[in-house]
Design a protein around this motif. Structure first.
Motif, PDB file in Angstrom:
ATOM      1  N   UNK A  74     -32.926  -3.498  16.458  1.00  0.00           N
ATOM      2  CA  UNK A  74     -34.057  -3.288  17.567  1.00  0.00           C
ATOM      3  C   UNK A  74     -35.434  -4.005  16.768  1.00  0.00           C
ATOM      4  N   UNK A  75     -36.153  -4.506  17.774  1.00  0.00           N
ATOM      5  CA  UNK A  75     -37.415  -4.978  17.453  1.00  0.00           C
ATOM      6  C   UNK A  75     -38.386  -4.017  16.929  1.00  0.00           C
ATOM      7  N   UNK A  76     -39.105  -4.304  16.000  1.00  0.00           N
ATOM      8  CA  UNK A  76     -40.298  -3.495  15.773  1.00  0.00           C
ATOM      9  C   UNK A  76     -41.581  -4.176  16.549  1.00  0.00           C
ATOM     10  N   UNK A  77     -42.191  -3.266  17.568  1.00  0.00           N
ATOM     11  CA  UNK A  77     -43.117  -3.814  18.198  1.00  0.00           C
ATOM     12  C   UNK A  77     -44.439  -3.621  17.659  1.00  0.00           C
ATOM     13  N   UNK A  78     -45.573  -4.333  18.005  1.00  0.00           N
ATOM     14  CA  UNK A  78     -45.619  -5.305  19.071  1.00  0.00           C
ATOM     15  C   UNK A  78     -45.158  -6.626  18.760  1.00  0.00           C
ATOM     16  N   UNK A  79     -44.524  -7.312  19.704  1.00  0.00           N
ATOM     17  CA  UNK A  79     -44.054  -8.772  19.454  1.00  0.00           C
ATOM     18  C   UNK A  79     -44.897  -9.796  20.327  1.00  0.00           C
ATOM     19  N   UNK A  80     -45.122 -10.816  19.696  1.00  0.00           N
ATOM     20  CA  UNK A  80     -45.906 -12.010  20.487  1.00  0.00           C
ATOM     21  C   UNK A  80     -44.616 -12.743  20.767  1.00  0.00           C
ATOM     22  N   UNK A 112     -39.739 -18.379  23.025  1.00  0.00           N
ATOM     23  CA  UNK A 112     -40.409 -18.439  21.713  1.00  0.00           C
ATOM     24  C   UNK A 112     -40.986 -17.131  21.105  1.00  0.00           C
ATOM     25  N   UNK A 113     -41.031 -17.143  19.846  1.00  0.00           N
ATOM     26  CA  UNK A 113     -41.513 -15.836  19.148  1.00  0.00           C
ATOM     27  C   UNK A 113     -42.450 -16.017  17.997  1.00  0.00           C
ATOM     28  N   UNK A 114     -43.313 -15.292  17.533  1.00  0.00           N
ATOM     29  CA  UNK A 114     -44.194 -15.397  16.599  1.00  0.00           C
ATOM     30  C   UNK A 114     -43.527 -14.902  15.305  1.00  0.00           C
ATOM     31  N   UNK A 115     -43.139 -15.502  14.451  1.00  0.00           N
ATOM     32  CA  UNK A 115     -42.661 -15.354  12.972  1.00  0.00           C
ATOM     33  C   UNK A 115     -43.878 -15.065  12.112  1.00  0.00           C
ATOM     34  N   UNK A 116     -43.926 -14.056  11.158  1.00  0.00           N
ATOM     35  CA  UNK A 116     -42.698 -13.211  10.824  1.00  0.00           C
ATOM     36  C   UNK A 116     -42.631 -11.943  12.025  1.00  0.00           C
ATOM     37  N   UNK A 117     -41.543 -11.221  12.051  1.00  0.00           N
ATOM     38  CA  UNK A 117     -41.526 -10.085  12.715  1.00  0.00           C
ATOM     39  C   UNK A 117     -40.504  -9.112  12.009  1.00  0.00           C
ATOM     40  N   UNK A 118     -40.702  -7.847  12.251  1.00  0.00           N
ATOM     41  CA  UNK A 118     -39.740  -6.872  11.643  1.00  0.00           C
ATOM     42  C   UNK A 118     -38.719  -6.491  12.567  1.00  0.00           C
ATOM     43  N   UNK A 119     -37.490  -6.055  12.245  1.00  0.00           N
ATOM     44  CA  UNK A 119     -36.452  -5.437  12.988  1.00  0.00           C
ATOM     45  C   UNK A 119     -36.047  -4.183  12.153  1.00  0.00           C
ATOM     46  N   UNK A 120     -35.408  -3.275  12.930  1.00  0.00           N
ATOM     47  CA  UNK A 120     -34.654  -2.168  12.513  1.00  0.00           C
ATOM     48  C   UNK A 120     -33.288  -2.308  12.653  1.00  0.00           C
TER      49      UNK A 120
END
Length: 445
Positions: A74-80, A112-120
């Motif tokens: 699961x993504x940890x929000x918010x996401x760009x 596209x996505x902004x790195x870095x990001x967190x997930x569960x």
């Protein structure tokens, strides 16, 4: 729900919609620090298969009812995120992501996505959901590969409804339960029968034929925010992705004979569920027999042999034991029967968590318990609510379930094995998920 290849909207139409959508996703014309990601495209393509064209999650494709297990993470929000035209959208939740994907098209789609990001994601070693950071495309690609996310093969499980449950710890340390339709789906996710718990409470809706919820009802979500639910479909869509939720009381249900019943507490729900279960439960008759404890020896989750006490021989025989299995009731836990624990909690005041893994930080927070299964506790003049129940578990022994809303005492939420007691003064507990220890006690001068 959403299909990345939907052709309903053109690029211009979609951008106009996003600028005024009620979900409040922010579309930013100036590109942010996003990078094109093949792994993101793969993940979103797989995610879209979990939902239908209206944004409703497909229950057949989501047997666990939790995105971490149904999808893999699961993504940890918010996401760009960015579209292929460099416009960037800030996504605040899974619902927002579904909305964005629903309104994508062949000409306008997320890439596209902004790195870095967190997930569960689920850690099988610790039996808990943990948060990890994806710092670049290589990390993301490795995640997709390790999860085998793009593998279209799925387990072939029957539609027979014979639920099994497993207990998981969320990132905050709180225990929650996942209910699978049957053992096949659970085993498909890597669980075995040793992971299944005996107290398997299923969903509160159509999985019980003996009652239905009268909508609308309100629930408290992960952040203790109030959410109004208007239909069964809305119920599943809203709670999907939540670790746990609590009902806002009171609400009404309708029994299969048409009788409308008002539910005022967690205890009322348990009573209804018990009635549903005991229609075909041969142990039902045991409740009418007097308390005359008998004991058997069982092996707990840590491999230790403990003596487990039943209120009477009827319950033990109902669970498959014979008189040849009975042993002398001579352990310190024999007197800690659920009935005795319940009487001590209900009929005495001043309870508090006086010891948590050796810490006395919570000893000033007084807790009161009532017979309906509700509890109240006070911190700095503010009163919070929760739920509790005492029960028998043939695997883990006598159990105490606690659920606390509000700050601080949430750490004590979960299923606890009663390892010792000195009633009505103290109850010694051990978490069945992580081994934490806790003493619930009161002054007995």
């Amino acid at each position: 729900m959403k299909n990345l290849k939907l052709t309903i909207f053109s690029m211009v139409t979609a951008l106009i919609m996003f600028s005024s959508c009620t979900n409040n996703e922010s579309v930013i014309e100036d590109p942010q620090n996003t990078e094109e990601s093949a792994s993101l495209v793969t993940a979103l393509d797989v995610l879209q298969q979990r939902f239908d064209a209206n944004g409703n999650f497909n229950r057949e494709s989501n047997p666990a009812g939790n995105i971490v297990f149904d999808f893999g993470f699961n993504f940890v929000y918010p996401l760009d995120l960015s579209y292929n035209n460099d416009a960037t959208v800030v996504v605040e939740s899974l619902d927002d992501l579904v909305y964005v994907l629903l309104n994508s098209s062949e000409n306008l789609y997320i890439n596209s996505i902004e790195f870095s990001f967190d997930i569960e994601t689920y850690n099988t070693t610790t039996n808990s959901i943990e948060v990890i950071t994806i710092t670049n495309e290589t990390d993301f690609s490795n995640l997709i590969t390790n999860l085998d996310l793009d593998n279209t093969n799925s387990c072939e499980c029957s539609t027979v409804y014979d639920p099994v449950c497993v207990e998981i710890t969320d990132p905050a340390g709180t225990i929650f339960t996942i209910t699978y339709p049957n053992a096949c789906y659970a085993e498909c996710d890597g669980f075995t029968q040793t992971n299944f718990i005996d107290s398997c409470e299923t969903d509160y809706t159509s999985q019980y034929d003996c009652f239905s919820l009268n909508y609308p009802v309100s629930i408290y979500g992960d952040n203790n925010n109030t959410i109004v639910i208007n239909s069964e479909e809305d119920f599943y869509n809203t709670t999907y992705g939540m670790y746990a939720f609590n009902f806002a009381y009171p609400f009404d249900i309708t029994l299969e004979d048409g009788t409308v019943v008002t539910i005022n507490s967690h205890g009322d729900i348990e009573a209804v569920l018990e009635d549903c279960y005991t229609v075909e439960n041969p142990c039902d008759e045991c409740a009418d027999q007097p308390i005359d404890p008998v004991c058997v020896e069982i092996v707990d989750t840590t491999g230790n042999t403990i003596t487990y006490a039943y209120d009477n021989a009827c319950y033990a025989l109902c669970d498959g034991y014979t008189e040849a299995d009975f042993v002398a009731c001579n352990s310190g836990n024999d007197l800690c029967l659920p009935s005795a624990i319940s009487d001590a909690l209900i009929n005495n005041s001043g309870w508090a968590v006086t010891d948590y893994n050796g810490s006395t930080d919570y000893s000033s927070l007084e807790i009161s318990f009532d017979a309906s299964g509700s509890l109240q506790w006070t911190d700095s003049g503010t009163t919070f609510n929760g739920n509790w129940s005492a029960s028998e578990n043939p695997v883990n022994g006598n159990m105490l379930f606690l659920s606390f809303s509000g700050p601080n005492l949430q750490i004590a939420s979960g299923d606890w094995m009663i390892t010792d007691c000195d009633l009505p003064c103290s109850i010694t507990l051990q978490s069945i998920s992580n081994g934490d220890s806790m003493i619930l006690s009161r002054s007995c001068d």
